[in-house]
Design a protein around this motif. Structure first.
Motif, mmCIF file in Angstrom:
data_model
loop_
_atom_site.group_PDB
_atom_site.id
_atom_site.type_symbol
_atom_site.label_atom_id
_atom_site.label_comp_id
_atom_site.label_asym_id
_atom_site.label_seq_id
_atom_site.Cartn_x
_atom_site.Cartn_y
_atom_site.Cartn_z
ATOM 1 N N HIS A 162 -3.222 -5.564 0.516
ATOM 2 C CA HIS A 162 -1.762 -5.510 0.694
ATOM 3 C C HIS A 162 -1.009 -6.152 -0.472
ATOM 4 C CE1 HIS A 162 -2.451 -9.630 2.277
ATOM 5 N NE2 HIS A 162 -1.218 -9.862 1.860
ATOM 6 N N GLU A 163 -1.708 -6.893 -1.311
ATOM 7 C CA GLU A 163 -1.076 -7.533 -2.459
ATOM 8 C C GLU A 163 -1.058 -6.626 -3.693
ATOM 9 O OE1 GLU A 163 -1.901 -12.001 -2.643
ATOM 10 O OE2 GLU A 163 -3.662 -11.253 -1.538
ATOM 11 N N PHE A 164 -1.555 -5.405 -3.549
ATOM 12 C CA PHE A 164 -1.582 -4.441 -4.647
ATOM 13 C C PHE A 164 -0.594 -3.310 -4.360
ATOM 14 C CE2 PHE A 164 -5.518 -6.665 -4.911
ATOM 15 C CZ PHE A 164 -5.989 -6.567 -6.203
ATOM 16 N N SER A 165 -0.034 -2.743 -5.406
ATOM 17 C CA SER A 165 0.812 -1.563 -5.251
ATOM 18 C C SER A 165 -0.059 -0.349 -4.931
ATOM 19 C CB SER A 165 1.594 -1.298 -6.537
ATOM 20 O OG SER A 165 0.703 -0.905 -7.580
ATOM 21 N N GLY A 166 0.590 0.767 -4.534
ATOM 22 C CA GLY A 166 -0.171 1.967 -4.206
ATOM 23 C C GLY A 166 -1.008 2.474 -5.365
ATOM 24 N N GLY A 167 -0.423 2.481 -6.556
ATOM 25 C CA GLY A 167 -1.163 2.940 -7.729
ATOM 26 C C GLY A 167 -2.322 2.033 -8.067
ATOM 27 N N MET A 168 -2.121 0.718 -7.908
ATOM 28 C CA MET A 168 -3.197 -0.225 -8.202
ATOM 29 C C MET A 168 -4.313 -0.124 -7.169
ATOM 30 S SD MET A 168 -1.079 -3.561 -9.537
ATOM 31 C CE MET A 168 -2.533 -4.485 -10.010
ATOM 32 N N LYS A 169 -3.953 0.116 -5.909
ATOM 33 C CA LYS A 169 -4.988 0.296 -4.886
ATOM 34 C C LYS A 169 -5.853 1.514 -5.209
ATOM 35 C CE LYS A 169 -2.359 -0.040 -1.067
ATOM 36 N NZ LYS A 169 -1.196 -0.936 -1.134
ATOM 37 N N GLN A 170 -5.218 2.579 -5.696
ATOM 38 C CA GLN A 170 -6.002 3.767 -6.038
ATOM 39 C C GLN A 170 -6.912 3.484 -7.220
ATOM 40 O OE1 GLN A 170 -7.521 6.110 -4.814
ATOM 41 N NE2 GLN A 170 -5.985 7.709 -4.509
ATOM 42 N N ARG A 171 -6.454 2.674 -8.186
ATOM 43 C CA ARG A 171 -7.312 2.313 -9.319
ATOM 44 C C ARG A 171 -8.480 1.421 -8.876
ATOM 45 N NH1 ARG A 171 -3.352 -0.005 -13.636
ATOM 46 N NH2 ARG A 171 -1.736 0.216 -12.043
ATOM 47 N N VAL A 172 -8.231 0.559 -7.900
ATOM 48 C CA VAL A 172 -9.315 -0.245 -7.338
ATOM 49 C C VAL A 172 -10.340 0.660 -6.663
ATOM 50 C CG1 VAL A 172 -9.915 -1.945 -5.572
ATOM 51 C CG2 VAL A 172 -7.948 -2.345 -7.051
ATOM 52 N N ALA A 173 -9.838 1.665 -5.915
ATOM 53 C CA ALA A 173 -10.745 2.609 -5.248
ATOM 54 C C ALA A 173 -11.586 3.373 -6.264
ATOM 55 C CB ALA A 173 -9.939 3.575 -4.377
ATOM 56 N N ILE A 174 -10.977 3.751 -7.394
ATOM 57 C CA ILE A 174 -11.716 4.441 -8.450
ATOM 58 C C ILE A 174 -12.767 3.511 -9.048
ATOM 59 C CG2 ILE A 174 -11.518 5.449 -10.765
ATOM 60 C CD1 ILE A 174 -8.739 6.486 -9.904
#
Length: 333
Positions: A162-174
């Motif tokens: 929840h401390e990450f933006s949507g774009g950053m969460k997707q980069r974490v998933a990648i």
């Protein structure tokens, strides 16, 4: 019929041969996939397009061995690299493949990340097969976050999704999907939940990482512009069948199946004037519990004729470019 290959074509990272999948429903057997055949070459990005209900999600779940309890592979084979047919593997054997040889990036990064675990803990957990120490796993995680352009990655390991933006969460998933350097990455509409700016950045990032790691990518999207920008090859699916396949250049320059042409005509990016209503394809998908005997697109096709009610075979338009239509010459004219 799959694309012809030559000595210059990379060996397939994924080879699907006449795959058929059915689901048992209260209304009868639903034939979700029928004789799906294509290959994803090593080191290349293959895109799959088609409207909702065309079988993209069923195909992904069949590859991952995650079909619903009422789903069954009724024919064909799926081979990963030099392996035997993975549809014959036990659930445990499939678990050993997932995450190590096949990884997935899903459409909703928030749904892919556990909200009650820190990002660092989740990235360590992915490496459970490794004999590395906790410190070494964290170092590898930091490096992976750095590769996907997460600022201050050491600090980010201690933070929660929840401390990450949507774009950053997707980069974490990648980053998590590529952590173990898989042979095949399946990207299931990973840019759909992102705005246009983040979508472009994610596409560029996927390109760079794919080239660095050398894995094959199976990229699923509704967005034709993303397919054109990112992918090398392209598969067009309709009602559970592959109706056209070839390189992105071949299909965009010379769409050879009526459905492919209709899809391209519906792309808002191709409109040169403002219109009140966006173009659509008339009609609806056929009932997959009672598939047409001939061309599966015939009920919605402006070029349909009586012969389309007979079994249809694929035609090689040019080397490596295949369309499943008896009127290919008229489509491309």
């Amino acid at each position: 019929m799959t694309m012809t290959t030559d000595q210059n074509t990379p060996a397939p990272a994924l080879d699907i041969d006449a795959l058929s999948v059915s689901f048992a429903t209260d209304g009868g057997t639903l034939h979700a996939l029928k004789d799906v055949s294509f290959s994803v070459p090593k080191g290349r990005i293959t895109g799959i397009v088609g409207e909702s209900g065309c079988g993209k999600s069923t195909l992904i779940n069949a590859i991952l061995g995650l079909l619903a309890d009422n789903g069954e592979v009724t024919g064909g084979a799926i081979r990963l690299g030099e392996s035997a047919d993975i549809t014959k593997l036990t659930p445990r054997q499939m678990r050993d493949l997932r995450g190590l040889q096949i990884s997935t990036v899903f459409q909703d990064p928030m749904g892919a990340l556990n909200p009650v675990l820190s990002v660092g803990k989740q990235m360590r957990d992915i490496q459970y097969r490794s004999n590395l120490s906790k410190r070494e796993k964290d170092a590898r995680s930091v490096e992976m976050l750095r590769q996907v352009r997460i600022p201050d990655p050491e600090k980010r390991l201690t933070q929660y999704p929840h401390e990450f933006s949507g774009g950053m969460k997707q980069r974490v998933a990648i980053a998590m999907a590529l952590m173990m350097r898989p042979q095949l990455l399946i990207a299931d509409e990973p840019t759909t939940a992102l705005d246009a700016t983040l979508e472009v950045a994610t596409i560029e990032l996927l390109k760079e990482l794919q080239q660095e790691i050398g894995c094959a990518v199976l990229f699923i999207s509704h967005h034709l512009g993303v397919i054109a920008e990112l992918c090398d090859d392209m598969i067009v699916m309709y009602a559970g069948e592959v109706v056209e396949q070839g390189s992105v250049r071949q299909i965009f320059r010379n769409p050879s199946h009526p459905y492919t042409r209709a899809l391209l005509d519906c792309d808002p990016a191709r409109l040169h004037e403002r219109v009140k209503h966006l173009p659509t394809i008339p009609g609806t998908l056929p009932d997959l519990r009672n598939r047409p005997k001939g061309c599966v697109f015939q009920a919605r096709c402006a070029l349909a004729k009586p012969e389309c009610g007979q079994p249809v075979t694929s035609v090689e338009v040019t080397p490596g470019h295949i369309a499943r239509c008896i009127r290919t010459n008229e489509v491309t004219a």
